[in-house]
Design an enzyme around this catalytic site. Structure first.
Site, PDB file in Angstrom:
ATOM      1  N   ARG A 120      15.375 -41.445 -43.469  1.00 25.71           N
ATOM      2  CA  ARG A 120      16.379 -41.929 -44.446  1.00 25.71           C
ATOM      3  C   ARG A 120      17.750 -42.610 -44.025  1.00 25.71           C
ATOM      4  O   ARG A 120      18.802 -41.927 -43.918  1.00 25.71           O
ATOM      5  CB  ARG A 120      16.841 -40.510 -45.272  1.00 25.71           C
ATOM      6  CG  ARG A 120      15.738 -40.237 -46.111  1.00 25.71           C
ATOM      7  CD  ARG A 120      16.098 -39.098 -46.863  1.00 25.71           C
ATOM      8  NE  ARG A 120      15.024 -38.814 -47.597  1.00 25.71           N
ATOM      9  CZ  ARG A 120      14.950 -37.973 -48.741  1.00 25.71           C
ATOM     10  NH1 ARG A 120      15.865 -37.544 -49.248  1.00 25.71           N
ATOM     11  NH2 ARG A 120      13.729 -37.576 -49.506  1.00 25.71           N
ATOM     12  N   GLN A 125      15.744 -48.243 -46.380  1.00 20.78           N
ATOM     13  CA  GLN A 125      15.837 -48.052 -47.646  1.00 20.78           C
ATOM     14  C   GLN A 125      14.348 -48.641 -48.325  1.00 20.78           C
ATOM     15  O   GLN A 125      13.820 -48.092 -49.378  1.00 20.78           O
ATOM     16  CB  GLN A 125      17.010 -48.153 -48.274  1.00 20.78           C
ATOM     17  CG  GLN A 125      17.703 -46.935 -48.735  1.00 20.78           C
ATOM     18  CD  GLN A 125      19.199 -47.096 -49.346  1.00 20.78           C
ATOM     19  OE1 GLN A 125      19.528 -48.491 -49.357  1.00 20.78           O
ATOM     20  NE2 GLN A 125      19.875 -46.264 -49.443  1.00 20.78           N
ATOM     21  N   ASP A 128      10.841 -47.079 -48.018  1.00 21.41           N
ATOM     22  CA  ASP A 128      10.880 -45.729 -48.374  1.00 21.41           C
ATOM     23  C   ASP A 128       9.813 -45.350 -49.391  1.00 21.41           C
ATOM     24  O   ASP A 128      10.188 -45.559 -50.701  1.00 21.41           O
ATOM     25  CB  ASP A 128      11.843 -45.127 -48.520  1.00 21.41           C
ATOM     26  CG  ASP A 128      12.222 -43.629 -48.654  1.00 21.41           C
ATOM     27  OD1 ASP A 128      11.156 -43.123 -48.976  1.00 21.41           O
ATOM     28  OD2 ASP A 128      13.187 -43.072 -48.495  1.00 21.41           O
ATOM     29  N   SER A 131      10.723 -42.505 -52.118  1.00 21.34           N
ATOM     30  CA  SER A 131      11.915 -43.062 -53.075  1.00 21.34           C
ATOM     31  C   SER A 131      11.056 -43.862 -54.145  1.00 21.34           C
ATOM     32  O   SER A 131      11.324 -43.519 -55.317  1.00 21.34           O
ATOM     33  CB  SER A 131      12.894 -43.931 -52.356  1.00 21.34           C
ATOM     34  OG  SER A 131      13.621 -43.025 -51.685  1.00 21.34           O
ATOM     35  N   TYR A 228      18.694 -34.929 -47.433  1.00 22.17           N
ATOM     36  CA  TYR A 228      17.855 -33.660 -47.834  1.00 22.17           C
ATOM     37  C   TYR A 228      18.486 -32.420 -48.269  1.00 22.17           C
ATOM     38  O   TYR A 228      19.509 -32.020 -47.590  1.00 22.17           O
ATOM     39  CB  TYR A 228      16.755 -33.234 -47.054  1.00 22.17           C
ATOM     40  CG  TYR A 228      15.674 -34.696 -46.946  1.00 22.17           C
ATOM     41  CD1 TYR A 228      14.827 -34.507 -48.105  1.00 22.17           C
ATOM     42  CD2 TYR A 228      15.598 -35.350 -45.876  1.00 22.17           C
ATOM     43  CE1 TYR A 228      13.742 -35.654 -47.701  1.00 22.17           C
ATOM     44  CE2 TYR A 228      14.779 -36.245 -45.787  1.00 22.17           C
ATOM     45  CZ  TYR A 228      13.785 -36.418 -46.775  1.00 22.17           C
ATOM     46  OH  TYR A 228      12.764 -37.338 -46.490  1.00 22.17           O
TER      47      TYR A 228
END
Ligand code: NAD
Length: 381
Positions: A120, A125, A128, A131, A228
């Site tokens: 992360r 991003q 991912d 996500s 997290y």
């Protein structure tokens, strides 16, 4: 370099490349081939892939000639016999839930890259998959809740009287939780939410929902690594349980999304707490596959406990196969494109090079096997 897009097993409607990403990858000099019917269940026809520049092939050809094999789910190694040694296998390979497969990939000489272990970091991003799929799952959870709840979400003032707005409580405000809050607000519900990470309080408020938080309790370890959540202290758990008990008795819909990486999902709602909820209330448990946030939740099933319907969702993004496949495919394409070495000349074709530096954080985060060995630090030893 030949990229093969594999057709998924019967239960998986998504696909790891869509015509749009085929075009993008081909523009970088990669040669794309797609297994017949791979995109059909996500709404992408063979003709659309061909138009985008891919060749349609049978499974054997896809596997035996691909330098890169793209899948949504990691296939069982027995299905990949005949793959080229050194070929990349890219997808959600489930190293945590199917560790037995990883040795098989190593045995076949594949370089297996598990996209769900993408670190992360800002640079990653756009790659991912957790996500992108969670976002859709958060939306779908609310839509499913609205369909299961036998009342309306928004307040309605009618000549026959007023319908009160539904009260929705979101537990766990990560990517899915934020999208659930936004969706429930759009449908006119009264929304509140909680998380162990205090940073989410402002995010909840910015979406117009009410934050419900444990305050002033020592020993909160909620802020884990990499954004997290971590495990919380016993004192925190007790305070959280009391807070939740008081709140959920007044709720119509609860959406739970709380996860702790590498551990079973935290238990957020006990049987005793369920008993305080109104009959006809609905809980959508997005953590069902990780053991569930709600006592009595069964993954893949809807159970009724104390008159409360508990929906144990599994891979909810699959129900929006077209969008889920598109986002998943873009994540994969963004990853591949980020590691394509720049080549001069316009010829493209075989000159395209995909290079994974050994010291890159993304590579060490997702590479499971290489040169016949398991190389990931979380798997070796
Ligand atoms: P997740 O799926 O790991 O967990 C869902 C949520 O549950 C999290 O917000 C977590 O804090 C919460 N939770 C855990 N235990 C709980 C408990 N006991 N009670 C209540 N809530 C609990 O989380 P996620 O959706 O992946 O996102 C977590 C964070 O990481 C977010 O801030 C997100 O924006 C960030 N993120 C960053 C990147 C990146 O920079 N590349 C990628 C993904 C996520």
């Amino acid at each position: 370099m030949i990229v093969s897009v594999l057709k998924e097993a019967a239960e998986e409607p998504r696909v790891a490349a869509i015509p749009e990403t085929v075009k993008k990858l081909a523009a970088k000099g990669l040669t794309l081939q797609v297994e017949h019917g791979a995109g059909e269940r996500a709404g992408f026809s063979d003709a659309a892939y061909e138009e985008a520049g891919a060749k349609m092939v049978d499974r054997e050809t896809a596997i035996s000639s691909g330098d890169m094999l793209l899948g949504v789910q990691g296939p069982d190694p027995s299905q990949l016999k005949g793959a080229k040694k050194g070929a990349y296998l890219i997808g959600a390979l489930s190293p945590a839930t199917h560790p037995e497969r990883i040795g098989g990939y190593a045995g076949l000489g594949l370089e297996a890259l598990a996209m769900e272990w993408m670190p992360r970091i800002t640079r990653a991003q756009s790659m991912d998959i957790l996500s992108s799929q969670s976002n859709l799952a958060g939306y779908k959870a609310v839509v499913d809740a609205a369909a299961t709840y036998e009342r309306a979400f928004p307040m309605m003032m009618t000549a026959a009287g007023t319908v009160s707005p539904a009260k929705v409580f979101v537990m766990g405000v990560g990517v899915a939780g934020l999208q659930a809050i936004a969706t429930a607000k759009r449908l006119g519900a009264q929304v509140s939410a909680t998380d162990v990470r205090s940073a989410t309080k402002e995010q909840i408020k910015s979406l117009g929902a009410k934050p419900i938080f444990v305050e002033n309790v020592e020993g909160i370890e909620g802020e884990g690594q990499g954004g997290y959540a971590g495990e919380t202290s016993e004192e925190y758990k007790k305070a959280q349980a009391e807070l939740v008990s008081g709140h959920i008795a007044k709720q119509d819909i609860v959406i739970t999304t709380a996860l702790i990486p590498g551990r079973p999902a935290p238990r957020l709602i006990s049987d005793a707490q369920l008993a305080t909820m109104k009959p006809g209330s609905v809980i959508i448990d997005l953590a069902a596959e990780a053991g569930g946030n709600v006592e009595g939740c069964v993954a893949g099933e809807t159970t009724t406990v104390h008159g409360v319907k508990i929906v144990g969702t599994v891979q909810l993004a699959r129900d929006l196969a077209g969008d889920a496949a598109a986002l998943f495919s873009r994540n994969i394409a963004n990853f591949i494109l980020a590691f394509m070495a720049e080549e001069e000349g316009e010829s493209g074709g075989d000159s395209a090079r995909f290079v994974l530096p050994d010291d890159d954080e993304i590579v060490t985060g997702i590479r499971l096997t290489k040169d016949g060995k398991i190389v990931h630090e979380r798997l070796s030893g």
